[in-house]
Design an enzyme around this catalytic site. Structure first.
Site, PDB file in Angstrom:
ATOM      1  N   ILE A 171      -6.813   7.697  -0.828  1.00 56.28           N
ATOM      2  CA  ILE A 171      -7.295   6.479  -0.845  1.00 56.28           C
ATOM      3  C   ILE A 171      -7.764   5.549   0.206  1.00 56.28           C
ATOM      4  O   ILE A 171      -7.655   5.887   1.104  1.00 56.28           O
ATOM      5  CB  ILE A 171      -5.958   5.762  -0.974  1.00 56.28           C
ATOM      6  CG1 ILE A 171      -5.144   3.913  -0.723  1.00 56.28           C
ATOM      7  CG2 ILE A 171      -4.874   6.305   0.270  1.00 56.28           C
ATOM      8  CD1 ILE A 171      -4.292   3.754  -0.695  1.00 56.28           C
ATOM      9  N   SER A 172      -9.373   4.099   0.036  1.00 55.43           N
ATOM     10  CA  SER A 172      -9.863   3.954   0.973  1.00 55.43           C
ATOM     11  C   SER A 172      -9.290   3.505   2.056  1.00 55.43           C
ATOM     12  O   SER A 172      -7.790   3.432   1.812  1.00 55.43           O
ATOM     13  CB  SER A 172     -10.829   3.014   0.214  1.00 55.43           C
ATOM     14  OG  SER A 172     -11.017   3.703  -1.299  1.00 55.43           O
ATOM     15  N   GLN A 173      -9.712   3.314   3.359  1.00 53.96           N
ATOM     16  CA  GLN A 173      -9.534   2.294   4.397  1.00 53.96           C
ATOM     17  C   GLN A 173      -9.305   1.318   3.500  1.00 53.96           C
ATOM     18  O   GLN A 173     -10.063   1.237   3.219  1.00 53.96           O
ATOM     19  CB  GLN A 173     -10.244   2.990   5.637  1.00 53.96           C
ATOM     20  CG  GLN A 173      -9.955   2.075   6.618  1.00 53.96           C
ATOM     21  CD  GLN A 173     -11.255   2.031   7.398  1.00 53.96           C
ATOM     22  OE1 GLN A 173     -12.454   2.871   7.381  1.00 53.96           O
ATOM     23  NE2 GLN A 173     -11.184   1.057   8.634  1.00 53.96           N
ATOM     24  N   PRO A 174      -8.269   0.555   4.243  1.00 53.81           N
ATOM     25  CA  PRO A 174      -8.013  -0.724   4.189  1.00 53.81           C
ATOM     26  C   PRO A 174      -8.983  -1.543   4.230  1.00 53.81           C
ATOM     27  O   PRO A 174      -8.994  -2.810   3.653  1.00 53.81           O
ATOM     28  CB  PRO A 174      -6.343  -1.147   4.722  1.00 53.81           C
ATOM     29  CG  PRO A 174      -6.294   0.139   4.805  1.00 53.81           C
ATOM     30  CD  PRO A 174      -6.756   0.944   4.664  1.00 53.81           C
ATOM     31  N   ARG A 185       0.896  -1.067  -0.082  1.00 48.93           N
ATOM     32  CA  ARG A 185       0.131  -0.280  -0.148  1.00 48.93           C
ATOM     33  C   ARG A 185       0.828   1.077   0.060  1.00 48.93           C
ATOM     34  O   ARG A 185       0.698   2.659  -0.545  1.00 48.93           O
ATOM     35  CB  ARG A 185      -1.224   0.106   1.005  1.00 48.93           C
ATOM     36  CG  ARG A 185      -1.930   1.183   0.964  1.00 48.93           C
ATOM     37  CD  ARG A 185      -3.147   0.988   2.239  1.00 48.93           C
ATOM     38  NE  ARG A 185      -4.090   1.689   1.812  1.00 48.93           N
ATOM     39  CZ  ARG A 185      -4.759   2.864   3.322  1.00 48.93           C
ATOM     40  NH1 ARG A 185      -3.740   3.188   4.295  1.00 48.93           N
ATOM     41  NH2 ARG A 185      -5.714   3.424   2.651  1.00 48.93           N
TER      42      ARG A 185
END
Length: 211
Positions: A58-61, A32
């Site tokens: 960037i989206s939360q994992p 990431r």
């Protein structure tokens, strides 16, 4: 690099309820930190969304893992992503063996992420354009993943979903959305399942928000 941090993040996501082993393996494989701005690299393996410029994140994992698990795809399936963004979600799907097609509406982000995919030698097909109208040329798709909040479910995307396929899309207002998983039973019949408490940037386009 960051192997221990990545493993720790994957374990936390597993503890939060992600049980699909292939999803967890992909999160452990995909680095990431390569998808976040250099200045934020040391935050790459915290379970939070991070800014990537142009008002995008960037989206939360955990969100990436949840949406990927909800798609319930298998190796070789075609998946359409609406909102390429940093490229992280597409890379996770690619790592799992999916054929990934992705659309990005912000030209600077599109160019930057296309360059990153090329550098990483990822076979992901990316296009600059309005994601709300989908990508009919490559349809139908076994999975469609929408990574921005929409005021409604775009009709074009429902049409481009294969029978038996699933679409995951956040629907609501600009501040909060319900994540809806749609299964296409036949050309006229769809099943919907809702998951609350997710927040996304707005989906802009002909079948989304105007701006």
């Amino acid at each position: 690099m960051y192997e221990a941090q990545r493993l720790s993040l994957v374990e936390k996501i597993h503890q939060k309820g992600i049980t699909n082993k292939e999803v967890l393996k992909a999160l452990n494989r995909v680095e990431r930190h390569l998808f976040v701005p250099k200045a934020l690299e040391h935050h790459a393996y915290t379970d939070v969304a991070l800014p990537i410029g142009s008002g995008q994140t960037i989206s939360q994992p955990y969100t990436v893992a949840y949406m990927t698990q909800a798609l319930d795809l298998k190796v070789g399936d075609k998946v359409l992503e609406i909102g390429t963004g940093s490229g992280y979600q597409a890379a996770v799907l690619n790592s799992m063996g999916m054929k990934v097609y992705s659309i990005e509406r912000q030209f600077d982000i599109y160019l930057k992420t296309q360059k990153l995919f090329d550098e990483m030698q990822l076979r992901i097909v990316v296009r600059f354009g309005d994601g709300t109208i989908g990508w009919e040329e490559y349809s139908p798709f076994e999975g469609i993943i929408v990574t921005a909040g929409s005021p409604k479910i775009p009709i074009a995307l429902k049409k481009q979903l294969a029978v038996g396929g699933k679409m995951v899309i956040p629907v609501g207002d600009r501040n909060s959305q319900v994540l809806i998983t749609i299964t296409k039973i036949d050309e006229e019949t769809f099943e919907e399942k809702e998951s609350p408490q997710f927040t996304f940037v707005p989906l802009i386009g002909r079948e989304g928000w105007s701006q």
